[in-house]
Design a protein around this motif. Structure first.
Motif, PDB file in Angstrom:
ATOM      1  N   MET A   1    -104.381  16.890   9.128  1.00 24.48           N
ATOM      2  CA  MET A   1    -104.556  18.205   9.765  1.00 24.48           C
ATOM      3  C   MET A   1    -105.996  18.720   9.587  1.00 24.48           C
ATOM      4  N   LYS A   2    -106.487  18.598   8.333  1.00 21.50           N
ATOM      5  CA  LYS A   2    -107.843  19.047   8.029  1.00 21.50           C
ATOM      6  C   LYS A   2    -108.859  18.283   8.886  1.00 21.50           C
ATOM      7  N   GLN A   3    -108.661  16.929   8.958  1.00 21.10           N
ATOM      8  CA  GLN A   3    -109.571  16.095   9.737  1.00 21.10           C
ATOM      9  C   GLN A   3    -109.488  16.450  11.222  1.00 21.10           C
ATOM     10  N   LYS A   4    -108.254  16.741  11.716  1.00 17.84           N
ATOM     11  CA  LYS A   4    -108.083  17.079  13.131  1.00 17.84           C
ATOM     12  C   LYS A   4    -108.896  18.316  13.474  1.00 17.84           C
ATOM     13  N   ASN A   5    -108.853  19.324  12.583  1.00 16.01           N
ATOM     14  CA  ASN A   5    -109.623  20.556  12.813  1.00 16.01           C
ATOM     15  C   ASN A   5    -111.117  20.271  12.823  1.00 16.01           C
ATOM     16  N   LEU A   6    -111.521  19.396  11.917  1.00 15.49           N
ATOM     17  CA  LEU A   6    -112.940  19.049  11.824  1.00 15.49           C
ATOM     18  C   LEU A   6    -113.389  18.345  13.114  1.00 15.49           C
ATOM     19  N   ILE A   7    -112.552  17.436  13.607  1.00 13.33           N
ATOM     20  CA  ILE A   7    -112.890  16.713  14.842  1.00 13.33           C
ATOM     21  C   ILE A   7    -113.030  17.703  15.999  1.00 13.33           C
ATOM     22  N   LYS A   8    -112.107  18.672  16.086  1.00 11.24           N
ATOM     23  CA  LYS A   8    -112.174  19.678  17.155  1.00 11.24           C
ATOM     24  C   LYS A   8    -113.491  20.451  17.079  1.00 11.24           C
ATOM     25  N   LYS A   9    -113.892  20.786  15.843  1.00  9.52           N
ATOM     26  CA  LYS A   9    -115.140  21.537  15.668  1.00  9.52           C
ATOM     27  C   LYS A   9    -116.320  20.724  16.192  1.00  9.52           C
ATOM     28  N   THR A 109    -127.585   9.827   9.289  1.00 11.81           N
ATOM     29  CA  THR A 109    -128.422  11.021   9.312  1.00 11.81           C
ATOM     30  C   THR A 109    -127.524  12.249   9.433  1.00 11.81           C
ATOM     31  N   LEU A 110    -127.599  13.090   8.445  1.00 10.74           N
ATOM     32  CA  LEU A 110    -126.891  14.386   8.407  1.00 10.74           C
ATOM     33  C   LEU A 110    -125.371  14.226   8.492  1.00 10.74           C
ATOM     34  N   THR A 111    -124.834  13.190   7.882  1.00 13.37           N
ATOM     35  CA  THR A 111    -123.384  13.008   7.956  1.00 13.37           C
ATOM     36  C   THR A 111    -122.683  13.092   6.595  1.00 13.37           C
ATOM     37  N   LEU A 112    -123.412  12.805   5.517  1.00  9.90           N
ATOM     38  CA  LEU A 112    -122.721  12.699   4.218  1.00  9.90           C
ATOM     39  C   LEU A 112    -121.991  13.980   3.822  1.00  9.90           C
ATOM     40  N   CYS A 113    -122.494  15.125   4.322  1.00 14.75           N
ATOM     41  CA  CYS A 113    -121.848  16.402   3.974  1.00 14.75           C
ATOM     42  C   CYS A 113    -120.470  16.528   4.625  1.00 14.75           C
ATOM     43  N   SER A 114    -120.160  15.658   5.604  1.00 17.21           N
ATOM     44  CA  SER A 114    -118.869  15.762   6.303  1.00 17.21           C
ATOM     45  C   SER A 114    -117.756  14.971   5.631  1.00 17.21           C
ATOM     46  N   TYR A 115    -118.110  13.995   4.774  1.00 15.90           N
ATOM     47  CA  TYR A 115    -117.077  13.107   4.243  1.00 15.90           C
ATOM     48  C   TYR A 115    -116.380  13.716   3.035  1.00 15.90           C
ATOM     49  N   PRO A 116    -115.038  13.579   2.966  1.00 15.49           N
ATOM     50  CA  PRO A 116    -114.310  14.171   1.845  1.00 15.49           C
ATOM     51  C   PRO A 116    -114.724  13.573   0.495  1.00 15.49           C
ATOM     52  N   ASP A 117    -115.066  12.274   0.488  1.00 16.11           N
ATOM     53  CA  ASP A 117    -115.466  11.639  -0.779  1.00 16.11           C
ATOM     54  C   ASP A 117    -116.744  10.833  -0.529  1.00 16.11           C
ATOM     55  N   PRO A 118    -117.890  11.548  -0.534  1.00 16.81           N
ATOM     56  CA  PRO A 118    -119.151  10.874  -0.163  1.00 16.81           C
ATOM     57  C   PRO A 118    -119.530   9.713  -1.072  1.00 16.81           C
ATOM     58  N   VAL A 119    -119.131   9.775  -2.346  1.00 17.82           N
ATOM     59  CA  VAL A 119    -119.495   8.670  -3.257  1.00 17.82           C
ATOM     60  C   VAL A 119    -118.757   7.398  -2.838  1.00 17.82           C
ATOM     61  N   ASN A 120    -117.482   7.560  -2.499  1.00 15.75           N
ATOM     62  CA  ASN A 120    -116.695   6.425  -2.014  1.00 15.75           C
ATOM     63  C   ASN A 120    -117.325   5.860  -0.735  1.00 15.75           C
ATOM     64  N   THR A 121    -117.765   6.763   0.160  1.00 11.76           N
ATOM     65  CA  THR A 121    -118.392   6.331   1.416  1.00 11.76           C
ATOM     66  C   THR A 121    -119.684   5.552   1.122  1.00 11.76           C
ATOM     67  N   LEU A 122    -120.470   6.053   0.179  1.00  9.50           N
ATOM     68  CA  LEU A 122    -121.722   5.349  -0.166  1.00  9.50           C
ATOM     69  C   LEU A 122    -121.425   3.967  -0.762  1.00  9.50           C
ATOM     70  N   ASN A 123    -120.357   3.884  -1.542  1.00  9.52           N
ATOM     71  CA  ASN A 123    -119.976   2.574  -2.091  1.00  9.52           C
ATOM     72  C   ASN A 123    -119.609   1.594  -0.982  1.00  9.52           C
ATOM     73  N   LYS A 124    -118.947   2.125   0.079  1.00  9.90           N
ATOM     74  CA  LYS A 124    -118.618   1.256   1.220  1.00  9.90           C
ATOM     75  C   LYS A 124    -119.906   0.772   1.895  1.00  9.90           C
ATOM     76  N   PHE A 125    -120.860   1.690   2.080  1.00  8.32           N
ATOM     77  CA  PHE A 125    -122.144   1.291   2.700  1.00  8.32           C
ATOM     78  C   PHE A 125    -122.750   0.136   1.905  1.00  8.32           C
ATOM     79  N   ASN A 126    -122.705   0.294   0.597  1.00 11.24           N
ATOM     80  CA  ASN A 126    -123.285  -0.701  -0.297  1.00 11.24           C
ATOM     81  C   ASN A 126    -122.634  -2.069  -0.094  1.00 11.24           C
ATOM     82  N   SER A 127    -121.332  -2.051   0.126  1.00 12.11           N
ATOM     83  CA  SER A 127    -120.630  -3.317   0.318  1.00 12.11           C
ATOM     84  C   SER A 127    -120.913  -3.897   1.720  1.00 12.11           C
TER      85      SER A 127
END
Ligand SMILES: C[S@@+](CC[C@H](N)C(=O)[O-])C[C@H]1O[C@@H](n2cnc3c(N)ncnc32)[C@H](O)[C@@H]1O
Length: 164
Positions: A1-9, A109-127
């Motif tokens: 639900m939270k993500q759906k609202n974010l996508i609409k925004k 660019t200007l996306t990390l502030c949108s992710y619920p768990d940015p550290v996890n996202t950065l770890n994925k980038f690393n992989s």
């Protein structure tokens, strides 16, 4: 639900992002990092393709991901305008998994502030990035100035409710 609202925004903000695509203040910052991107690139949260004009079109293949259908539509038009070899994926980054070391470069660019768990996202980038590849980030964060840092923390809940 939270993500759906974010996508609409984000869907609703496409026109604003298109107007800012060539913003000269941001262009210099974008150019500085995108100039060094090469090869097989993953660009996350690609938005309206604001980085396309800065890629060296002879040297890149860009896989762009965004969960906003409107952003993807706009990025598609921009890719053809700037003649960037692109594959656009309409998906939530959290639902995607690429094989380890799939990309020469990962661009955010200007996306990390949108992710619920940015550290996890950065770890994925690393992989997903090759060991000798590059992770290129242009992000904003807290000010080192205590006054601005407190002010930013105070307005953050209101701002994220409005803008995502
Ligand atoms: C602040 S905008 C930045 C757009 C672009 N990168 C730029 O530099 O102008 C954030 C972008 O990330 C996308 N986004 C945010 N969270 C996402 C997620 N979990 N999966 C895919 N895209 C996401 C949004 O739809 C939006 O297009």
């Amino acid at each position: 639900m939270k993500q759906k609202n974010l996508i609409k925004k984000y869907d609703k903000q496409v026109t604003m992002y298109e107007k800012n695509r060539e913003n000269p203040n941001m262009a210099a910052r974008r150019r500085k990092i995108i100039n060094s991107a090469y090869g097989n690139i993953l660009e996350v949260g690609i938005g309206v393709g604001a980085n396309f004009s800065h890629y060296n079109k002879e040297k890149v293949h860009v896989t762009g991901v965004d969960f906003s259908a409107e952003m993807i539509k706009s990025a598609k038009k921009a890719a053809s305008r700037y003649q960037i070899d692109t594959e656009l994926i309409h998906a939530d980054l959290d639902d995607l998994d690429f094989s380890p070391e799939s990309f020469d470069c990962i661009v955010s660019t200007l996306t990390l502030c949108s992710y619920p768990d940015p550290v996890n996202t950065l770890n994925k980038f690393n992989s997903w990035c090759k060991n000798d590849g590059k992770i290129l980030l242009l992000e904003h964060g807290l000010s080192h100035n205590p006054f601005w840092s407190l002010t930013l923390k105070a307005i953050d809940p209101i701002y994220s409710r409005i803008a995502g």
